[in-house]
Enzyme design. Sequence first.
Site, PDB file in Angstrom:
ATOM      1  N   CYS A  85       0.867  -1.175   0.000  1.00  0.00           N
ATOM      2  CA  CYS A  85       0.000   0.000   0.000  1.00  0.00           C
ATOM      3  C   CYS A  85       0.903   1.224   0.000  1.00  0.00           C
ATOM      4  O   CYS A  85       1.636   1.452   0.973  1.00  0.00           O
ATOM      5  CB  CYS A  85      -0.929  -0.007   1.208  1.00  0.00           C
ATOM      6  N   CYS A 235      -3.386   6.718  -5.034  1.00  0.00           N
ATOM      7  CA  CYS A 235      -3.155   5.270  -4.897  1.00  0.00           C
ATOM      8  C   CYS A 235      -1.739   4.905  -5.358  1.00  0.00           C
ATOM      9  O   CYS A 235      -1.466   4.849  -6.564  1.00  0.00           O
ATOM     10  CB  CYS A 235      -4.198   4.457  -5.662  1.00  0.00           C
TER      11      CYS A 235
HETATM   12  O1  PYC Z   1      -1.850   3.715  -1.966  1.00  0.00           O
HETATM   13  O2  PYC Z   1      -1.423   1.729  -2.727  1.00  0.00           O
HETATM   14  C1  PYC Z   1      -2.164   2.525  -2.206  1.00  0.00           C
HETATM   15  C2  PYC Z   1      -3.523   2.105  -1.802  1.00  0.00           C
HETATM   16  C3  PYC Z   1      -4.099   0.884  -2.002  1.00  0.00           C
HETATM   17  C4  PYC Z   1      -5.374   0.949  -1.442  1.00  0.00           C
HETATM   18  C5  PYC Z   1      -5.535   2.199  -0.898  1.00  0.00           C
HETATM   19  N1  PYC Z   1      -4.388   2.885  -1.129  1.00  0.00           N
END
Ligand code: PYC
Length: 310
Positions: A85, A235
């Site tokens: 993550c 993300c």
């Molecule tokens: O930042 O990799 C990330 C992530 C995955 C799910 C929520 N954030």
Amino acid sequence: MRVIDSHTGGEPTRLILSGGPDLGDGSLADRARRLQEEHKDLCASVLLEPRGHDAMVGALLVPPTDPECVAGVIYFNPVGNLGMCGHATIGTAVSLAHIGRILPGTHLFETPVGRVEVELHDMHRASVVNVESYRLHKDVSVEVPRLGTVTGDVAWGGNWFFLTADTPVALNLENVVQLSAAAQQVRDALATAGITGADGAWIDHVEFTGPAQSAGGHGRNFVLCPGGAYDRSPCGTGTSAKLACLAADGLLTPGQDWRQESIIGSTYLVSYWAGPNGGVIPTVTGEAYVTAQSELVFDPQDPYALGIRG
Ligand code: PYC
């Protein structure tokens, strides 16, 4: 249970410092499996209402097996484990710095999907050198009820993603309800059609991509997370998957910067180097802020001690 809460580009992380389950020893992947199989209630009880909310991601600190690593970290969302993550790694580094456990500099973290390097630039800003990311399939089409044919790429960035440029509505915050519903339909259709990541892995994240909306931006995204919440940050693993696709299409060269915007407008600065196995090694830079330091209480008489679940 002692926790530190933070957010990275708006996306929350709850870091468990102590009081978590004893997962024994073994690899991080084994211990993550044990968390999922033997402590099923932990994810929801730590993250969901009334203690948290469904967008929260948990990060459980565990002893690393690799003596070069400063910590082992197992990431989870309200419904189960995450491989890696990105936002939570930045949040974990900033939180550990906040309590004086690490200083600005370079640190290695061990995760269930491999070692990641964190360069903590100051008390808020960090760069994560992620695991090798790659595109598994290009231009996969799936029939989605009410949306029609949706085409996208299947890529790994530490989790599995289906990335598509077909977005049902503009990538604006006021459209998150429609975006979330459409992304869920795409995810369900992928599962029904038997479209998976490597080794039959569930594609648990759907990423709609589109043009940036700010000066200096290169792209914007909307990312649906496994539990149904959307990522407030760009993300980290999703942007790593995006980099793998850009690289595979020859649209971004090694070392070239890409500024990725999230659906709320927060940004990561990312770039990549060629990986040893034909993929890319992404570097994701972002900022996190600590929002709380607290002790979670689980009263056995509390009817909602294990979280409010749908
Ligand atoms: O930042 O990799 C990330 C992530 C995955 C799910 C929520 N954030």
